[in-house]
Each structure stands twice: as structure tokens, then as C-alpha cells.
Design a protein around this motif. Structure first.
Motif, PDB file in Angstrom:
ATOM      1  N   UNK A 118       0.782  -1.298  -0.163  1.00  0.00           N
ATOM      2  CA  UNK A 118      -0.024   0.004  -0.047  1.00  0.00           C
ATOM      3  C   UNK A 118       0.991   1.286  -0.069  1.00  0.00           C
ATOM      4  N   UNK A 119       0.522   2.077  -0.862  1.00  0.00           N
ATOM      5  CA  UNK A 119       1.404   3.460  -0.844  1.00  0.00           C
ATOM      6  C   UNK A 119       0.789   4.570  -0.399  1.00  0.00           C
ATOM      7  N   UNK A 120       1.266   5.016   0.680  1.00  0.00           N
ATOM      8  CA  UNK A 120       0.664   6.097   1.390  1.00  0.00           C
ATOM      9  C   UNK A 120       1.321   7.569   1.148  1.00  0.00           C
ATOM     10  N   UNK A 121       0.397   8.439   0.896  1.00  0.00           N
ATOM     11  CA  UNK A 121       0.957   9.822   0.570  1.00  0.00           C
ATOM     12  C   UNK A 121       0.519  11.034   1.752  1.00  0.00           C
ATOM     13  N   UNK A 122       1.642  11.767   2.223  1.00  0.00           N
ATOM     14  CA  UNK A 122       1.145  12.595   3.004  1.00  0.00           C
ATOM     15  C   UNK A 122       2.388  13.917   2.849  1.00  0.00           C
ATOM     16  N   UNK A 123       1.576  15.049   2.249  1.00  0.00           N
ATOM     17  CA  UNK A 123       2.549  15.994   1.768  1.00  0.00           C
ATOM     18  C   UNK A 123       3.669  15.663   0.753  1.00  0.00           C
ATOM     19  N   UNK A 124       4.834  15.802   1.004  1.00  0.00           N
ATOM     20  CA  UNK A 124       5.899  15.263   0.176  1.00  0.00           C
ATOM     21  C   UNK A 124       6.506  14.036   0.844  1.00  0.00           C
ATOM     22  N   UNK A 125       5.627  13.337   1.887  1.00  0.00           N
ATOM     23  CA  UNK A 125       6.268  12.012   2.337  1.00  0.00           C
ATOM     24  C   UNK A 125       5.380  11.097   1.661  1.00  0.00           C
ATOM     25  N   UNK A 126       6.049   9.749   1.182  1.00  0.00           N
ATOM     26  CA  UNK A 126       5.702   8.724   0.667  1.00  0.00           C
ATOM     27  C   UNK A 126       5.996   7.465   1.329  1.00  0.00           C
ATOM     28  N   UNK A 148      -2.977  14.750  -3.729  1.00  0.00           N
ATOM     29  CA  UNK A 148      -4.233  14.946  -3.018  1.00  0.00           C
ATOM     30  C   UNK A 148      -5.393  13.766  -3.031  1.00  0.00           C
ATOM     31  N   UNK A 149      -4.943  12.650  -4.158  1.00  0.00           N
ATOM     32  CA  UNK A 149      -5.734  11.427  -4.209  1.00  0.00           C
ATOM     33  C   UNK A 149      -4.778  10.417  -5.169  1.00  0.00           C
ATOM     34  N   UNK A 150      -5.133   9.242  -5.093  1.00  0.00           N
ATOM     35  CA  UNK A 150      -4.156   8.557  -5.846  1.00  0.00           C
ATOM     36  C   UNK A 150      -5.326   7.170  -6.407  1.00  0.00           C
ATOM     37  N   UNK A 151      -5.094   6.789  -7.550  1.00  0.00           N
ATOM     38  CA  UNK A 151      -5.856   6.014  -8.431  1.00  0.00           C
ATOM     39  C   UNK A 151      -5.044   4.602  -8.891  1.00  0.00           C
ATOM     40  N   UNK A 152      -5.459   3.522  -8.685  1.00  0.00           N
ATOM     41  CA  UNK A 152      -4.947   2.387  -9.647  1.00  0.00           C
ATOM     42  C   UNK A 152      -6.170   2.086 -10.502  1.00  0.00           C
ATOM     43  N   UNK A 153      -5.987   2.014 -12.078  1.00  0.00           N
ATOM     44  CA  UNK A 153      -6.999   1.675 -12.657  1.00  0.00           C
ATOM     45  C   UNK A 153      -6.719   1.055 -13.793  1.00  0.00           C
ATOM     46  N   UNK A 154      -7.000  -0.144 -14.319  1.00  0.00           N
ATOM     47  CA  UNK A 154      -6.808  -0.968 -15.423  1.00  0.00           C
ATOM     48  C   UNK A 154      -4.995  -1.060 -15.209  1.00  0.00           C
ATOM     49  N   UNK A 155      -4.365  -1.390 -14.157  1.00  0.00           N
ATOM     50  CA  UNK A 155      -2.957  -1.711 -13.877  1.00  0.00           C
ATOM     51  C   UNK A 155      -2.177  -0.345 -14.132  1.00  0.00           C
ATOM     52  N   UNK A 156      -2.584   0.802 -14.228  1.00  0.00           N
ATOM     53  CA  UNK A 156      -2.142   1.961 -14.276  1.00  0.00           C
ATOM     54  C   UNK A 156      -2.318   2.648 -13.010  1.00  0.00           C
ATOM     55  N   UNK A 158      -2.315   6.651 -10.985  1.00  0.00           N
ATOM     56  CA  UNK A 158      -2.457   7.812 -11.344  1.00  0.00           C
ATOM     57  C   UNK A 158      -2.638   8.848 -10.023  1.00  0.00           C
ATOM     58  N   UNK A 159      -1.717   9.969  -9.745  1.00  0.00           N
ATOM     59  CA  UNK A 159      -1.744  10.805  -8.945  1.00  0.00           C
ATOM     60  C   UNK A 159      -2.295  12.178  -9.378  1.00  0.00           C
ATOM     61  N   UNK A 160      -3.587  12.717  -8.460  1.00  0.00           N
ATOM     62  CA  UNK A 160      -4.412  13.877  -8.548  1.00  0.00           C
ATOM     63  C   UNK A 160      -3.928  14.976  -7.754  1.00  0.00           C
ATOM     64  N   UNK A 161      -3.675  15.900  -8.417  1.00  0.00           N
ATOM     65  CA  UNK A 161      -3.114  17.170  -7.582  1.00  0.00           C
ATOM     66  C   UNK A 161      -3.770  18.432  -8.249  1.00  0.00           C
ATOM     67  N   UNK A 162      -4.667  18.995  -7.329  1.00  0.00           N
ATOM     68  CA  UNK A 162      -5.529  19.828  -7.656  1.00  0.00           C
ATOM     69  C   UNK A 162      -6.483  19.642  -8.927  1.00  0.00           C
ATOM     70  N   UNK A 163      -6.534  20.136 -10.174  1.00  0.00           N
ATOM     71  CA  UNK A 163      -7.461  19.767 -11.287  1.00  0.00           C
ATOM     72  C   UNK A 163      -6.715  18.784 -12.004  1.00  0.00           C
ATOM     73  N   UNK A 164      -5.477  18.657 -11.928  1.00  0.00           N
ATOM     74  CA  UNK A 164      -4.575  18.050 -12.835  1.00  0.00           C
ATOM     75  C   UNK A 164      -4.263  16.527 -12.503  1.00  0.00           C
TER      76      UNK A 164
END
Length: 383
Positions: A118-126, A148-156, A158-164
């Protein structure tokens, strides 16, 4: 978004404040309408992080399939939509060494990570949390933004940050390609289908004409009527004016096949149409067009061509190219599209698809395997 997780049916759940968006379309609803205990037990207005832990035939259990939610210093564990007994618990009890008030979390199974992680994110700490040993390893993902959120979808991943968002390697954090990109352009594309019954039917009855993955792992598909969904969009393929029969990726190029012609494009952006194309399918692939589907498996140079009830192999390194090794496809009357990826081979028929571990199993099959719905598992529609 505050958090993203995929449910047991493969539908992404997007959390924002006290609201939840189910799939890539439709209106938001209150999170506590689906997960009542989040509000009843904790009186919260948001979710910090969430992920689905799904691991089939693990050594310890026959099957893992849980969804975890993180709120402040608590973790909630759901199985099939119901809160497990004894939850919520302190994060430190279930995930020792992981801090409270997280920003994001994502599950990384083997072989995408070396161990179940499990990969956890808090600020710049991973933090990489070994789900088996409970060991924690702090990582530095220098090219990654703060998620700010992260997703595993179809084996890929994704890191979400703001609207990007940025697509990243879960082991190293490396971001390849032209990122960040607008999340709404790629993750809410089905929103146009949500306004009325007719459009929702289009979402549930989506028909793929062709599908492939490029070298970066991006999935591209062609929907009928023509709607080419690669990064770059249909405008990148202006030479094509109607439905595409098949598409595959090889050696940095996209092969798009329409009727008896092959169109060749650079895989990287901008997607340039190569001079000298289109060429006849017979000249390029050694088989008479039209064809029904085509796919190339990773790290291989064999194009597998579906034509009628047969599968052919074309050595793309050979000159001239010849369609050889014809084998029957006994379980399909008609194939619309096919692709090869980490999960094996997916064959698409209408608005369903079927998975096979190899071409040997595909051509040797006498019964159809489990049926999957394109709309739910590929596009995240909830119906």
C-alpha cells in the motif's frame, strides 16, 4: 478530489467534500448514502484517502476484496458494502508506522510491486507499506507532485493534484510522458452521457471497433460512430473519416486499419501521419483486408490478426511480412476488437469482453470464459 477508490465492480468512486461521484458520469450524491457509517460514527465532511485492496488467491486468504477509507486518525474497512466488525480502528493499529491525516493511498499488487504494497502519501512524504510483513519504507519520488488522491485503474497508477493528474511508476515514482494533464479531460469523459435516458443507454451499450495500448501503457480505443479516444483525440487522426476496423501499437507507431488500407502514425505526441501511407493491408501485413481485429503483446514483434473465424501471426520484423500459423477461433462467431496487456488478452464482442491468458488458450478454447461488461469495467459506468 479528496480521495479515489475503485469498488468491487471496478467502478471508480471519486470523493469531494461530503459528496461522492460514482463512475465517470452522473451527478454527485452524499457519501453517507452509500457508506452511512462514515457519518454515523465519525461525523465527517470529507474522506482523506481511500483504496480497494483486491488480491485473488493470496497465500494467506483465498481472496482479498476490501475497501479502506481513512478519516483523520481512523480507518474504516468495508467488505461488499458493509463495515467490518470492530471498525473504525486507529490507523496505527491496522497500518503501524503510517501517519494520521493522510492525503492519498493506493494499492499495488504483485507483480506491479515486488511485494503486496500500500502506497501512502502525506505532503511530500511517501510510504511503502508491506501488507504481509507490515514493514514500512519511506520513499522519495522526486518527479512526483504532492498527491491529494491516487488511483490504480486498469493496472496503471494516477496521482491527482488539484485539477491535474500525472501517471506514475508505483515503484520509482517516475512520471513519463507529457504530464500533468487536466483530470476532467480524461477521467470524466462519460459525463456527457448522464443527462438523459437515451444518453445513459449509449454509455451502457458502448460498442468498441478497435482497442490497443501504446508503449507508455496508455489505452486507446475507437467507439462507433468514430470517436477516437487516444491522448490527442480524434483531431490527431484527421486522415480517418469513418469507422476503424483494427488498431495495434508496435515500435513507436500506431497501425490503424480501415477496410483494405493501413494508416501509420507516430505513437508519441504530436501524432504525425507517416509519409507514404495509407498502404494496402496486403502489402503491409501480408494478408488481404479487411480484417476484424489485431493486437501485439508486450515485448513481442508478432502481430496477431483476427480475420473471420481465424487467428494469424505476422512477424513485424520480417520482410516481406507474411500472415502465417492460421488457427481457428472456435468460440467466437464475430470479434469486434482485441488487445493484449498485463492481464493477458481481452477479446471484445459487442458490449462485452472475455479474458484469455495466451493465444494458445484463446485458440484452444471450446467454452467462453467469464463475461465482462465494457461499460462497467472499462469506462466505469455504473449500469
Amino acid at each position: 478530489m479528496d480521495a479515489v477508490a475503485v469498488n468491487e465492480d471496478g467502478i471508480p468512486y471519486f470523493f469531494k467534500g461530503d459528496h461522492l461521484y460514482k463512475g465517470f458520469h452522473g451527478k454527485a450524491e452524499l457519501s453517507n448514502e452509500t457508506f452511512a457509517e462514515l457519518d454515523d460514527l465519525h461525523h465527517v465532511g470529507h474522506v482523506d484517502a481511500a483504496f480497494r485492496l483486491h488480491c485473488v488467491n493470496s497465500p494467506e486468504h483465498e481472496d482479498y476484496d476490501f475497501i479502506f477509507f481513512f478519516l483523520d486518525d481512523k480507518v474504516f474497512k468495508y467488505t461488499k458494502g458493509k463495515l467490518d466488525d470492530g471498525y473504525p480502528k486507529d490507523i496505527s493499529e491496522v497500518f503501524p508506522g503510517i501517519p494520521d491525516h493522510l492525503d492519498a493511498a493506493v494499492w499495488c499488487p504483485v507483480p506491479e510491486c515486488d511485494v503486496p504494497t500500500v502506497i501512502f502519501f502525506k505532503g511530500n512524504e511517501i510510504y511503502h507499506f508491506n501488507f504481509k510483513s507490515k514493514a514500512v519504507e519511506e520513499k522519495e519520488f522526486q518527479s512526483m507532485p504532492n498527491c491529494t488522491s491516487a488511483l490504480r485503474f486498469m493496472e496503471h497508477y494516477y496521482c491527482f493534484h488539484g485539477h491535474m493528474f500525472s501517471k506514475f511508476d508505483p515503484k520509482t515514482g517516475e512520471v513519463h510522458g507529457k504530464y500533468p494533464k487536466e483530470a476532467r479531460d480524461f477521467f470524466m469523459r462519460c459525463s456527457k452521457f448522464s443527462d438523459n435516458h437515451v444518453e445513459r443507454e449509449r454509455c451502457s451499450r458502448v460498442h468498441l471497433d478497435a482497442i490497443t495500448t501504446d508503449n507508455a501503457g496508455n489505452i486507446g480505443f475507437v467507439i462507433r460512430p468514430i470517436d477516437i479516444q487516444f491522448e490527442g483525440g480524434a483531431n490527431a487522426f484527421k486522415e480517418l473519416h469513418s469507422e476503424v476496423d483494427a488498431v495495434f501499437s508496435h515500435d513507436g507507431h500506431l497501425y490503424m486499419i480501415k477496410d483494405d488500407q493501413v494508416f501509420l502514425y507516430k505513437e508519441s505526441e504530436p501524432r504525425t501521419h507517416l509519409e507514404g501511407y495509407p498502404k494496402p493491408v496486403k502489402e503491409e501485413l501480408g494478408i488481404e483486408g479487411p480484417i476484424d481485429a489485431a493486437f501485439v503483446c508486450q515485448d513481442h514483434h508478432i502481430a496477431h490478426i483476427v480475420k473471420g473465424h481465424s487467428l494469424y501471426d505476422v512477424d513485424l520484423n520480417a520482410s516481406p511480412r507474411v500472415a502465417a500459423n492460421e488457427r481457428p477461433l472456435a468460440v467466437f462467431k464475430k470479434v469486434d476488437a482485441a488487445m493484449c496487456g498485463p492481464q493477458g488478452i481481452r477479446v471484445f464482442v459487442g458490449n462485452h469482453f472475455y479474458e484469455f491468458e495466451s493465444t494458445m488458450i484463446l485458440t484452444g478454447a471450446r467454452l467462453l470464459p467469464e463475461q465482462h461488461r465494457v461499460s462497467m469495467e472499462l469506462f466505469g459506468c455504473d449500469h
